[in-house]
Scaffold this motif. Structure first.
Motif, short mmCIF file in Angstrom:
data_model
loop_
_atom_site.label_atom_id
_atom_site.label_comp_id
_atom_site.label_asym_id
_atom_site.label_seq_id
_atom_site.Cartn_x
_atom_site.Cartn_y
_atom_site.Cartn_z
N GLU A 1 0.83 -1.21 0.00
CA GLU A 1 0.00 0.00 0.00
C GLU A 1 0.86 1.25 0.00
O GLU A 1 0.53 2.23 -0.65
CB GLU A 1 -0.92 0.00 1.22
N ALA A 2 1.98 1.20 0.74
CA ALA A 2 2.86 2.35 0.80
C ALA A 2 3.39 2.68 -0.59
O ALA A 2 3.42 3.84 -1.00
CB ALA A 2 4.02 2.08 1.76
N GLY A 3 3.79 1.64 -1.31
CA GLY A 3 4.32 1.85 -2.66
C GLY A 3 3.24 2.40 -3.59
O GLY A 3 3.46 3.39 -4.30
N LEU A 4 2.06 1.80 -3.54
CA LEU A 4 0.97 2.25 -4.41
C LEU A 4 0.51 3.65 -4.00
O LEU A 4 0.11 4.45 -4.84
CB LEU A 4 -0.20 1.27 -4.34
N GLY A 5 0.60 3.94 -2.71
CA GLY A 5 0.11 5.21 -2.18
C GLY A 5 0.88 6.41 -2.72
O GLY A 5 0.34 7.51 -2.78
N VAL A 6 2.15 6.24 -3.09
CA VAL A 6 2.86 7.38 -3.67
C VAL A 6 2.65 7.45 -5.18
O VAL A 6 3.26 8.28 -5.85
CB VAL A 6 4.38 7.36 -3.37
N GLY A 7 1.79 6.57 -5.70
CA GLY A 7 1.47 6.66 -7.12
C GLY A 7 2.32 5.76 -8.00
O GLY A 7 2.39 5.97 -9.20
N ALA A 8 2.97 4.76 -7.39
CA ALA A 8 3.76 3.84 -8.19
C ALA A 8 2.86 2.75 -8.75
O ALA A 8 1.95 2.30 -8.07
CB ALA A 8 4.86 3.21 -7.34
N PRO A 9 3.11 2.32 -10.00
CA PRO A 9 2.33 1.19 -10.52
C PRO A 9 2.68 -0.09 -9.77
O PRO A 9 3.68 -0.16 -9.06
CB PRO A 9 2.78 1.08 -11.98
N ARG A 10 1.83 -1.08 -9.95
CA ARG A 10 2.01 -2.32 -9.19
C ARG A 10 3.33 -3.00 -9.49
O ARG A 10 3.97 -3.52 -8.58
CB ARG A 10 0.86 -3.27 -9.49
N THR B 1 6.12 -1.32 -7.63
CA THR B 1 6.07 -1.62 -6.21
C THR B 1 6.59 -3.03 -5.93
O THR B 1 7.36 -3.25 -5.00
CB THR B 1 4.61 -1.49 -5.72
N MET C 1 -7.81 2.93 -3.38
CA MET C 1 -7.00 1.97 -2.65
C MET C 1 -7.77 0.66 -2.46
O MET C 1 -7.19 -0.40 -2.30
CB MET C 1 -6.62 2.57 -1.29
N VAL D 1 -3.57 4.19 -10.85
CA VAL D 1 -2.23 4.70 -10.60
C VAL D 1 -2.18 6.21 -10.83
O VAL D 1 -1.60 6.96 -10.05
CB VAL D 1 -1.19 3.97 -11.48
N ARG E 1 -1.42 9.25 -8.05
CA ARG E 1 -0.32 10.20 -8.22
C ARG E 1 -0.69 11.58 -7.73
O ARG E 1 0.15 12.32 -7.27
CB ARG E 1 0.08 10.29 -9.70
N ASN F 1 4.39 3.18 7.79
CA ASN F 1 4.88 2.07 6.97
C ASN F 1 5.99 2.51 6.03
O ASN F 1 5.85 2.43 4.83
CB ASN F 1 3.73 1.43 6.18
N PHE G 1 9.30 2.45 3.81
CA PHE G 1 9.95 1.37 3.09
C PHE G 1 11.18 0.93 3.89
O PHE G 1 11.81 1.76 4.52
CB PHE G 1 10.41 1.84 1.70
N VAL H 1 10.28 7.05 -9.22
CA VAL H 1 9.26 6.29 -9.95
C VAL H 1 8.42 7.22 -10.82
O VAL H 1 8.07 6.89 -11.95
CB VAL H 1 8.37 5.52 -8.96
#
Lengths: 298, 289
Positions: A180-189, A192, B84, B112, B116, B126, B128, B142
C-alpha cells in the motif's frame, strides 16, 4: 492437621496420577521417534564416513577418473566439475522461472488461477525423479543425444517447485502495508513489486534455492537417461554429456574393483557433507531474512 | 421551555469538548473550491455493504475530518477517494466520485494516475525498508521527478518537520526512527511527489501525544498547499485540526445488517457546538460511541 491435608492439590488423586502417567508415556514415545530418526541418520553418515574416509585425500579431489586402471592414483575431479556445471545450469534455469511464477501467483493472479498453479507445482514436486528423467529423455535426448543441457533441464524441473514454494512463502510474509505504501505514492504495481516487495524476499529465495540445490545435487535417476555417457577427463562444455557425482557413485558401486567401491563411498561422503553445509547455510539465511521482514512489517 | 433545553445542551457540549480554535472563520461554502464531489457512494465488501449513499463535497485547502465510531466505514470511505480499495478482490462500489469534475470511480480510470495526485498516509507508519533519503526519493524516481532530487527530498523532509532531526543521517535505515518520526517520514514521502490531496487514515492512532501534536501542527502549516482528508476516531483531534467535519455512524437494518452512513457534514465548529442531528450530538458529547 498438616498443610498436606488442607490443600487438595497435594492429595493423591487418581485422575491426576493417570494424567501424569499418560503424559510421561507420550513424552517418551515422542522422544523415541526423534531418537530413531537421528539414529538412522547417524548410522548412514557413520557407515559412509567409515568406508569412504580412507579415500578422501587430495588426489581424490583433484584427479580425474581413469577407467580400468585401478593402480593409477585417481579421483573424482571430473564428477565434481560436472556436478558443478549441471547444478549451476539447473539453478540458472529454475531460479528465474520459480521466482516469476511465485510473483505472478502471489501478487497478480486471481484466486482460482492462484490455487491451480499452486496445486500443479505441488504435484510436480511429487513426481518421481526418474519420470522427469524419462520425460526429458523423450523431449530432448531422443532427438539431440545426451548433454549437460538435457541433464540440467531435468534437474531444473525438479528444482522449480522448491524455488516456487520458498518464494511464495516469503512473499506472503511481506506485509500488505508495504505494498500500500508503494501504491500510495502513485507507483504502478509492477514498480512496487520490483522495488519494494521483492527486495524483502531475497533471503527467503536464497534459502529455498540452497535447499533445492542440495536436493538435486544428489539426484541420480534423471541424469541416467540424460547425462550419463560421459567421456573421461574434466569437461566444462555443457553441450556434451559430463560426469556427475551421483552418477559416478552409481557406476563405481557397480564395479568389480574394490578400490572403486571405496571411491564410491568417498564420493557419497562428499555429497553428504555438501548437503549438510548447504542446509545449514539455508537455515541461517532463513532466520536472518525472516527477522528482517518482520522488522519491516512491524 | 424548549429554548432552555437547547441552551443547556449546547453548553454541555462546549464543556465536554472544549474546542480550541485557531481557525479563521470559514467563508460560505459556495465560495470554496470543490476538490471532491461525492454522490451516492455505496461501498460493498463481498455482499456486505460497508457504506451506503454517502454524498458530500471536499473543499480545497481545508482539512476535512471524518469521525465516527469503529466500523462506520470511515477508512473504507477515504480509501475510495484514491482507489486503494481496488486491491481488495471482493470490493465493489456504486455512485460517483468527481475529482475536479472528473469521475475517478470508473473502470476506465487508471488508479495509478489517481494515486499520483491523491496521496495517502496510513494508520501505522509504513516506511519502506530503505534509507531515510530513499524513502522520500523512491516515489520521486518512480514518477520521473529526478531533477534536483536531493533538493526535493530536503524540501519534503523540511515540510514534514523532520529535516533537522535526520539531516545528518539520511543514509540510515528508516526503521531506526521512532514511530512519530516514521509517520512524519511517511508524510514527507507523500508530499514529496507534490500531490493535490493528501488522505490520512488515522495517522496518529499509533503515536504518543507529543508525536500526535507534531503531526497536527503539520496539518495546520501545510494546508495552504494541499487539501487534507483525515480519518480520526479522536474527536478532540478533529476539533483541533479540521475545518470541516463529517460524522459517520452505523445504521442497522431490519434483519440486523449493519452499514456505515454519513449522518452530518458541516463546519467543525457547528458539528461540535450545534449539531443538527441527534446522533451527532450524542456522539460528540460522549453519550454514545
Amino acid at each position: 492437621m498438616s498443610a498436606v491435608e488442607l490443600s487438595p492439590l497435594h492429595r493423591p488423586q487418581d485422575r491426576l496420577r493417570r494424567r501424569r502417567v499418560f503424559n510421561r508415556g507420550m513424552e517418551a514415545l515422542a522422544w523415541l521417534a526423534a531418537a530413531i530418526a537421528v539414529f538412522f541418520l547417524g548410522v548412514v553418515v557413520w557407515s559412509v564416513a567409515q568406508r569412504g574416509w580412507s579415500q578422501l585425500n587430495l588426489d581424490f579431489l583433484t584427479k580425474s577418473q581413469v577407467q580400468f586402471e585401478p593402480a593409477v592414483p585417481q579421483g573424482l575431479a571430473n564428477a565434481f566439475a560436472g556436478s558443478l556445471v549441471l547444478v549451476g545450469l539447473a539453478t540458472a534455469m529454475a531460479l528465474p522461472f520459480g521466482i516469476l511464477i511465485a510473483v505472478y501467483v502471489n501478487e497478480f493472479a486471481p484466486r482460482p488461477i492462484r490455487s491451480a498453479i499452486g496445486l500443479t507445482l505441488d504435484v510436480l514436486a511429487g513426481v518421481p525423479a526418474i519420470v522427469i528423467g524419462f520425460f526429458v529423455y523423450g523431449l530432448i535426448v531422443v532427438a539431440h543425444g545426451q548433454s549437460a543441457y538435457a541433464g540440467a533441464f531435468a534437474l531444473a524441473v525438479i528444482m522449480l517447485p522448491f524455488v516456487y514454494r520458498a518464494t511464495v512463502e516469503v512473499l506472503a510474509l511481506v506485509p500488505n502495508s508495504l505494498r500500500e505504501a508503494g501504491l500510495g505514492v502513485g507507483a504502478p504495481r509492477w514498480r512496487t513489486t520490483l522495488g519494494i516487495v521483492l527486495p524483502q524476499t531475497i533471503g527467503g529465495v536464497l534459502t529455498g534455492t540452497t535447499l533445492a540445490v542440495a536436493r538435486v545435487a544428489g539426484e541420480t535417476a534423471p541424469l541416467l537417461f540424460t547425462c550419463s555417457l560421459a567421456p573421461n577427463g574434466i569437461h566444462w562444455n555443457p553441450s556434451g554429456a559430463i560426469q556427475s557425482v551421483p552418477v559416478a557413485v552409481f557406476e563405481l558401486s557397480d564395479s568389480a574393483e574394490p578400490s572403486d567401491h571405496a571411491r564410491a563411498w568417498a564420493a557419497a561422503l562428499v555429497l553428504i557433507l555438501f548437503i549438510l553445509v548447504a542446509s545449514l547455510t539455508a537455515r541461517w539465511l532463513a532466520t536472518r531474512s525472516k527477522r528482517k521482514i518482520m522488522r519491516a512489517g512491524r | 421551555m424548549s429554548e432552555m433545553k437547547g441552551e443547556s445542551v449546547s453548553s454541555t457540549i462546549e464543556a465536554a469538548v472544549r474546542v480550541e480554535t485557531k481557525r479563521q472563520p470559514l467563508p460560505p461554502r459556495e465560495r470554496l473550491q470543490q476538490v471532491f464531489d461525492i454522490r451516492d457512494l455505496t461501498a460493498i465488501y463481498g455482499s456486505k455493504p460497508a457504506l451506503k449513499d454517502v454524498s458530500m463535497e471536499v473543499y480545497k485547502n481545508l482539512v476535512t475530518a471524518v469521525i465516527g465510531p469503529s466500523g462506520c466505514g470511515k477508512s473504507t470511505f477515504i480509501r475510495c477517494l484514491n482507489r486503494m480499495n481496488d486491491l481488495v478482490p471482493s470490493f465493489r462500489q456504486t455512485g460517483t466520485i468527481r475529482y475536479h469534475g472528473q469521475d475517478i470511480s470508473g473502470r476506465d480510470v487508471d488508479p495509478v494516475a489517481v494515486r499520483r495526485t491523491i496521496g495517502m498516509v496510513f494508520q501505522r507508519p509504513n516506511p519502506f525498508p530503505k534509507s531515510i533519503h530513499d524513502n522520500v526519493a523512491w516515489g520521486l524516481k518512480v514518477l520521473g521527478m529526478k531533477d534536483n532530487l536531493s533538493d526535493r527530498v530536503e524540501r519534503a523532509l523540511t515540510q514534514a518537520a523532520l529535516w533537522d532531526e535526520v539531516k545528518d543521517r539520511l543514509k540510515a535505515s528508516a526503521l531506526s526512527l521512532s514511530g512519530g518520526q516514521q509517520q512524519r517520514l511517511c508524510i514527507a514521502r507523500a508530499i514529496a511527489v507534490e500531490p493535490d490531496v493528501v488522505l490520512m487514515d488515522e495517522p496518529a492512532s499509533a503515536l504518543d501525544p507529543i508525536a500526535t501534536q507534531a503531526i497536527e501542527q503539520l496539518l495546520h502549516e501545510l494546508k495552504g498547499q494541499y487539501s487534507f482528508v483525515i480519518v480520526t476516531h479522536n474527536m478532540q483531534q478533529a476539533a483541533r485540526v479540521a475545518d470541516m467535519t463529517a460524522f459517520f455512524s452505523i445504521s442497522r437494518g431490519e434483519e440486523g445488517e449493519r452499514w456505515g452512513e454519513l449522518i452530518e457534514y458541516d463546519a467543525t465548529e457547528k458539528i461540535f457546538t450545534a449539531p443538527s442531528d441527534r446522533r451527532t450530538e450524542d456522539y460528540v458529547t460522549g453519550r454514545f460511541g
